[in-house]
Write an enzyme that holds these catalytic residues in place. Structure first.
Site, PDB file in Angstrom:
ATOM      1  N   TYR A   2       0.818  -1.208   0.000  1.00  0.00           N
ATOM      2  CA  TYR A   2       0.000   0.000   0.000  1.00  0.00           C
ATOM      3  C   TYR A   2       0.858   1.267   0.000  1.00  0.00           C
ATOM      4  CZ  TYR A   2      -3.657  -3.295   1.364  1.00  0.00           C
ATOM      5  OH  TYR A   2      -4.523  -4.350   1.407  1.00  0.00           O
ATOM      6  N   HIS A  60      -0.567 -11.588   3.201  1.00  0.00           N
ATOM      7  CA  HIS A  60      -1.538 -10.892   2.353  1.00  0.00           C
ATOM      8  C   HIS A  60      -2.242 -11.836   1.377  1.00  0.00           C
ATOM      9  CE1 HIS A  60      -2.361  -6.677   0.499  1.00  0.00           C
ATOM     10  NE2 HIS A  60      -3.400  -7.470   0.345  1.00  0.00           N
TER      11      HIS A  60
END
Length: 230
Positions: A2, A60
């Site tokens: 991110y 993730h």
């Protein structure tokens, strides 16, 4: 992935909040699942965040095509927790079979959560209910379906009945399923509205109407995703 850890760390440092009053989560990207790379990724995240521990550390995505054996990267994840660098560990985007494998490797109590996409248009019943039966918390990302809930007539009608927004109704519905909803927003007004959604109680008829919206519309589906549960 991110690219916001340094900004989050700076915001924490500038705030008046005690570290113990913040629940800090980050993830390890799928290309850093080799044990040494995973541990290096965690150390880099800690440095950027300006802290010496995480409240929750997630994988993730499972390793595409099992390029890195799950035993290797979950073992490294466990090592990070045992080293005191993460209070809790968990996974994200794991299928039922992958959750079962993870539980077999680490034990039923080792993992805190499986974070998966959940919203009215992708209700993900099979994996959600399987995780809940195992005692795993389910965290639902994209609960607003990247804004699509705002345009749905059923959600708008229910929202009008509650003096709320369709987004708040979607969040209230996710929470009513025992799922931790994690909506994102850059506006303080919307953040406050998300919190207020926790006060909304939906009737069974309203929950049934929202349940009927499921159309299997998956938004996060990259080419390295696992074979999703149908």
């Amino acid at each position: 992935m991110y690219g916001n850890e340094s900004d989050v760390g700076a915001a924490i440092a500038e705030s008046d909040l005690s570290r113990k009053d913040i629940f800090l989560t980050t993830k390890v990207w799928y290309d850093r699942l080799e044990p040494q790379a995973l541990k290096a990724s965690v150390d880099e995240s800690l440095a950027k965040l300006g802290t010496d521990y995480l409240d929750l550390l997630l994988i993730h995505w499972p390793s595409p095509d099992d390029a890195v054996p799950m035993a290797d990267y979950l073992g490294a994840l466990r090592d990070v927790r045992q080293a005191g660098k993460a209070r809790h560990i968990g996974v994200s985007n794991f299928t039922i079979a992958q959750v079962d494998q993870a539980v077999e490797l680490l034990g039923a109590d080792a993992l805190l959560t499986n974070q998966v996409e959940v919203h009215p248009f992708l209700q993900n019943h099979k994996v959600v209910e399987h995780c809940q039966r195992l005692g795993l918390t389910v965290t639902g990302y994209m609960p607003l379906a990247v804004g699509k809930v705002m345009k749905d007539d059923t959600l708008k009608r229910i929202a009008d009945d509650h003096g709320a927004t369709p987004a708040q109704i979607a969040l209230a519905w996710v929470v009513s399923r025992g799922i931790v909803a994690i909506p994102s927003s850059t506006k303080a007004k919307n953040l406050q509205g998300n919190i207020e959604a926790l006060r909304i109680e939906l009737s069974q008829a309203e929950r049934d109407a929202i349940a009927a919206l499921d159309r299997g519309e998956r938004i996060a589906d990259p080419d390295f995703a696992p074979n999703w549960d149908a």
